[in-house]
Motif scaffolding. Sequence first.
Motif, PDB file in Angstrom:
ATOM      1  N   ARG A  61       0.850  -1.188   0.000  1.00 11.97           N
ATOM      2  CA  ARG A  61       0.000   0.000   0.000  1.00 11.97           C
ATOM      3  C   ARG A  61       0.887   1.240   0.000  1.00 11.97           C
ATOM      4  NH1 ARG A  61      -5.280  -1.144   0.677  1.00 11.97           N
ATOM      5  NH2 ARG A  61      -5.734   1.071   0.829  1.00 11.97           N
ATOM      6  N   ALA A  62       0.444   2.246  -0.727  1.00 11.74           N
ATOM      7  CA  ALA A  62       1.099   3.554  -0.740  1.00 11.74           C
ATOM      8  C   ALA A  62       0.040   4.577  -1.071  1.00 11.74           C
ATOM      9  CB  ALA A  62       2.234   3.599  -1.765  1.00 11.74           C
ATOM     10  N   LEU A 128       4.792  -4.010 -17.416  1.00 11.88           N
ATOM     11  CA  LEU A 128       5.009  -2.831 -16.585  1.00 11.88           C
ATOM     12  C   LEU A 128       5.003  -3.282 -15.130  1.00 11.88           C
ATOM     13  CD1 LEU A 128       2.599  -0.189 -18.213  1.00 11.88           C
ATOM     14  CD2 LEU A 128       4.936  -0.811 -18.880  1.00 11.88           C
ATOM     15  N   VAL A 129       6.070  -2.977 -14.417  1.00 16.15           N
ATOM     16  CA  VAL A 129       6.178  -3.338 -13.004  1.00 16.15           C
ATOM     17  C   VAL A 129       6.043  -2.072 -12.169  1.00 16.15           C
ATOM     18  CG1 VAL A 129       7.606  -4.386 -11.218  1.00 16.15           C
ATOM     19  CG2 VAL A 129       7.677  -5.291 -13.557  1.00 16.15           C
ATOM     20  N   LEU A 130       5.065  -2.057 -11.264  1.00 12.84           N
ATOM     21  CA  LEU A 130       4.839  -0.907 -10.406  1.00 12.84           C
ATOM     22  C   LEU A 130       5.310  -1.209  -8.991  1.00 12.84           C
ATOM     23  CD1 LEU A 130       2.118  -1.163 -12.423  1.00 12.84           C
ATOM     24  CD2 LEU A 130       1.642   1.003 -11.321  1.00 12.84           C
ATOM     25  N   GLY A 131       5.719  -0.149  -8.286  1.00 11.55           N
ATOM     26  CA  GLY A 131       6.126  -0.308  -6.902  1.00 11.55           C
ATOM     27  C   GLY A 131       6.003   1.002  -6.155  1.00 11.55           C
ATOM     28  N   PRO A 132       5.919   0.954  -4.826  1.00  9.51           N
ATOM     29  CA  PRO A 132       5.895   2.181  -4.023  1.00  9.51           C
ATOM     30  C   PRO A 132       7.230   2.903  -4.135  1.00  9.51           C
ATOM     31  CG  PRO A 132       5.171   0.268  -2.751  1.00  9.51           C
ATOM     32  CD  PRO A 132       5.792  -0.245  -4.007  1.00  9.51           C
ATOM     33  N   ASP A 133       7.200   4.242  -4.104  1.00 10.04           N
ATOM     34  CA  ASP A 133       8.441   5.000  -4.174  1.00 10.04           C
ATOM     35  C   ASP A 133       8.686   5.734  -2.867  1.00 10.04           C
ATOM     36  OD1 ASP A 133       6.803   7.230  -4.155  1.00 10.04           O
ATOM     37  OD2 ASP A 133       6.999   7.625  -6.281  1.00 10.04           O
ATOM     38  N   SER A 134       9.780   6.477  -2.821  1.00 12.39           N
ATOM     39  CA  SER A 134      10.173   7.177  -1.601  1.00 12.39           C
ATOM     40  C   SER A 134       9.233   8.324  -1.258  1.00 12.39           C
ATOM     41  CB  SER A 134      11.603   7.714  -1.746  1.00 12.39           C
ATOM     42  OG  SER A 134      11.705   8.580  -2.860  1.00 12.39           O
ATOM     43  N   ASP A 135       8.391   8.749  -2.191  1.00 16.39           N
ATOM     44  CA  ASP A 135       7.435   9.825  -1.938  1.00 16.39           C
ATOM     45  C   ASP A 135       6.101   9.294  -1.430  1.00 16.39           C
ATOM     46  OD1 ASP A 135       9.222  11.799  -2.855  1.00 16.39           O
ATOM     47  OD2 ASP A 135       8.674  11.351  -4.934  1.00 16.39           O
TER      48      ASP A 135
END
Length: 240
Positions: A61-62, A128-135
């Motif tokens: 989750r993000a 397409l690979v999605l992931g949570p980022d530092s923001d």
Amino acid sequence: MDNHPGQPGSAFAGTLPRTSLPVAITGWIRAGMLDADLAGLASIMTERGLPLIIAAAGESRAAGWSGSEVRDGLGQSLLASAVPATARIMTTTPVSVDADSLESVLLRMPELSLESAGEAGAHVAIVLVLGPDSDDGWRVTAAHLLRPPLRDGHGHLQRQGPAVLSTWDATNHRFEHFSWAVMAELAALVEVRAGDLEAEVSARTGLLAGLCDQRIDDPGAVRLALEAARTGAEATPHRL
């Protein structure tokens, strides 16, 4: 397009307040989850029939969104931005996979692996690979092309590893694009000339960027703009 050797990647477009999922591809672009270059390429290849796989870890989750919500929403928005040019060129429904990397995708879908490539060929797709980022948001962290096997001069099957199309550079806050390196392969997969495909993707990228600049996030308006551009392009004579 910013996709040639020596040129910088696409600049980070910023982050929108994530109170709800975008419904048009322009909303995803303006949210910084992908850029116009990658959206243009993915929508063009999808409308020409190349399978699209979107992966994210479902339980991650993000910004209040789960991976399954994000990958399903992005897939539907990309599908809605694909404009079939003829009855022969059909859209395909994006495949949503609970995975956080290309390796995880191949583990969950072993039919896509190199080892599954036989005499009839291997499955080909954009992943397409999605992931949570530092923001504390979501981002397409990498885009890959699963490539078909080739035959050498002796007729032996030569398996090809995946090609990287785009990656997110977290240090410089931008997407780096490498599709120029496999543009001829992409064109061959959808049976068009490489120069024609590059021009088509470039035009789609420019149109999406313009719609983002105008803050047009209504899916119907985006669709009409894409269809009008497609109709105009088909009506323009091509020079030999």
